[in-house]
Design an enzyme around this catalytic site. Sequence first.
Site, PDB file in Angstrom:
ATOM      1  N   LYS A 115       0.823  -1.215   0.000  1.00 15.09           N
ATOM      2  CA  LYS A 115       0.000   0.000   0.000  1.00 15.09           C
ATOM      3  C   LYS A 115       0.851   1.255   0.000  1.00 15.09           C
ATOM      4  O   LYS A 115       0.489   2.253  -0.613  1.00 15.09           O
ATOM      5  CB  LYS A 115      -0.922   0.020   1.224  1.00 15.09           C
ATOM      6  CG  LYS A 115      -2.090  -0.916   1.084  1.00 15.09           C
ATOM      7  CD  LYS A 115      -3.206  -0.531   2.031  1.00 15.09           C
ATOM      8  CE  LYS A 115      -4.414  -1.403   1.784  1.00 15.09           C
ATOM      9  NZ  LYS A 115      -5.522  -1.123   2.676  1.00 15.09           N
ATOM     10  N   LYS A 207      -5.554  -9.184  -7.291  1.00  9.99           N
ATOM     11  CA  LYS A 207      -6.805  -9.531  -6.622  1.00  9.99           C
ATOM     12  C   LYS A 207      -7.864  -8.481  -6.911  1.00  9.99           C
ATOM     13  O   LYS A 207      -7.538  -7.334  -7.230  1.00  9.99           O
ATOM     14  CB  LYS A 207      -6.585  -9.731  -5.130  1.00  9.99           C
ATOM     15  CG  LYS A 207      -6.219  -8.498  -4.392  1.00  9.99           C
ATOM     16  CD  LYS A 207      -6.190  -8.721  -2.887  1.00  9.99           C
ATOM     17  CE  LYS A 207      -5.949  -7.358  -2.243  1.00  9.99           C
ATOM     18  NZ  LYS A 207      -5.945  -7.272  -0.836  1.00  9.99           N
ATOM     19  N   LYS A 210     -11.018  -2.786  -3.960  1.00  4.63           N
ATOM     20  CA  LYS A 210     -11.807  -1.555  -3.995  1.00  4.63           C
ATOM     21  C   LYS A 210     -11.102  -0.485  -4.808  1.00  4.63           C
ATOM     22  O   LYS A 210     -11.725   0.457  -5.263  1.00  4.63           O
ATOM     23  CB  LYS A 210     -12.033  -1.041  -2.569  1.00  4.63           C
ATOM     24  CG  LYS A 210     -12.973  -1.938  -1.768  1.00  4.63           C
ATOM     25  CD  LYS A 210     -12.970  -1.539  -0.296  1.00  4.63           C
ATOM     26  CE  LYS A 210     -13.946  -2.364   0.517  1.00  4.63           C
ATOM     27  NZ  LYS A 210     -13.615  -2.369   1.938  1.00  4.63           N
TER      28      LYS A 210
HETATM   29  P1  AMP Z   1     -11.244  -4.893   3.137  1.00  6.14           P
HETATM   30  O1  AMP Z   1     -12.061  -4.506   1.974  1.00  6.14           O
HETATM   31  O2  AMP Z   1      -9.776  -4.767   2.859  1.00  6.14           O
HETATM   32  O3  AMP Z   1     -11.665  -4.282   4.427  1.00  6.14           O
HETATM   33  O4  AMP Z   1     -11.449  -6.458   3.294  1.00  6.14           O
HETATM   34  C1  AMP Z   1     -12.504  -7.027   4.004  1.00  6.14           C
HETATM   35  C2  AMP Z   1     -12.485  -8.536   3.921  1.00  6.14           C
HETATM   36  O5  AMP Z   1     -12.639  -8.963   2.573  1.00  6.14           O
HETATM   37  C3  AMP Z   1     -11.181  -9.178   4.415  1.00  6.14           C
HETATM   38  O6  AMP Z   1     -11.495 -10.374   5.103  1.00  6.14           O
HETATM   39  C4  AMP Z   1     -10.436  -9.471   3.156  1.00  6.14           C
HETATM   40  O7  AMP Z   1      -9.537 -10.555   3.295  1.00  6.14           O
HETATM   41  C5  AMP Z   1     -11.583  -9.841   2.221  1.00  6.14           C
HETATM   42  N1  AMP Z   1     -11.202  -9.592   0.828  1.00  6.14           N
HETATM   43  C6  AMP Z   1     -10.908  -8.394   0.266  1.00  6.14           C
HETATM   44  N2  AMP Z   1     -10.613  -8.544  -1.053  1.00  6.14           N
HETATM   45  C7  AMP Z   1     -10.733  -9.876  -1.314  1.00  6.14           C
HETATM   46  C8  AMP Z   1     -10.571 -10.672  -2.492  1.00  6.14           C
HETATM   47  N3  AMP Z   1     -10.223 -10.137  -3.657  1.00  6.14           N
HETATM   48  N4  AMP Z   1     -10.788 -12.011  -2.389  1.00  6.14           N
HETATM   49  C9  AMP Z   1     -11.148 -12.569  -1.205  1.00  6.14           C
HETATM   50  N5  AMP Z   1     -11.307 -11.874  -0.062  1.00  6.14           N
HETATM   51  C10 AMP Z   1     -11.110 -10.549  -0.111  1.00  6.14           C
END
Ligand code: AMP
Length: 344
Positions: A115, A207, A210
Amino acid sequence: MSSFPLRVFSGIKPSGDLHLGNYLGAIKRFVPLQKTHACIYCVVDLHAITVWQDPADLKRATYEVAAAYLAAGVDPKSHIIFNQSQVIEHSELAWIFNCVARMGWMQRMTQFKDKAGKNSQNVSLGLFAYPSLMAADILLYKSTHVPVGEDQKQHLELTRDIAQKFNNDFATSIKDNAYDADFFPLSEPVITGPATKVLSLRDGTKKMSKSEASSMATIYMLDDADAIAKKIKKAKSDPEPLPSETDGLKDRPEAANLVGIYASLADMSQQQVLDQFGGKGFGTFKPALAELAVESLSPIASEMRRYLAEPDIIEEILKDGANRAGDIAKNTMREVRNIVGFVG
Ligand code: AMP
Ligand code: TRP
């Protein structure tokens, strides 16, 4: 090892729009755990502000994450849904953990390196300390299980290191205060199923996230049926038919990703999907996947919209959740203050 009551904690940042990776990697997997564990699902707004969030967007995204938990089937009465900033003990325990964690541990965190990139001197101090706050989230409730996507694995290892170091550093004080020697549990990551790392639909090396620039790469939870179908039909794939064994997906990241998404949406294994589609090309598979995705995601999106139209209801749920989470958190912090040696 003392035994801790089974408790699940997980969190999602209210930053940007929720997408299929968040749903399959996390939210969808939160739901069945409610049968076996006491669950706490948090909207981690303190984590979100480690990078700049416009205040109005932060609010909107907070409602959106809460609405997604509810729409997916988290029960806010038997379990807990709340936003992190309403329980101040998260920040308090995070500070103590900042004094337990070592610089070297934090510097190894690949998510920070990714990041921060070349910009490491100019990102917030909070972004660097982020994993210590995450450990506080989990350990404040002495959580035993943490369902997350694969990208969070290293943060959970760090959480265990912090728990272990706290238990060791303060062993004498823990004993003198007559608490269990294993004061904090070594929380287990729950990274299971066929979609723990959902990839971008345009680039099998990245991956789904957002922050992806192309909206065709990401299926958002609030996308309508047409957008979902279009994105899946245009998703990058390859010219080969699907294999009949999972081994055949090894060097085909885009194909493996689409099969994983299908499996996760249908509650099947990847092998079961291949039993059905092995030998068939993407001309057959993609329309089937699009139909399944629309069928599974559309009802959740409409339920989310229903909640988003009633922000008062969401606020009440978050307030009630924060009160109940706060009771547990205050109890842990009373113990932690005794252990650390704070007076009063
Ligand atoms: P965040 O959006 O970073 O707060 O992520 C929230 C949850 O979504 C966490 O458990 C991440 O590991 C999961 N997550 C985010 N992006 C992915 C992805 N591309 N594939 C699987 N899990 C994801
Ligand atoms: N760091 C997680 C992410 O970026 C979000 C998070 C914050 C979290 N605190 C947590 C996840 C506690 C699980 C448990 O996705």
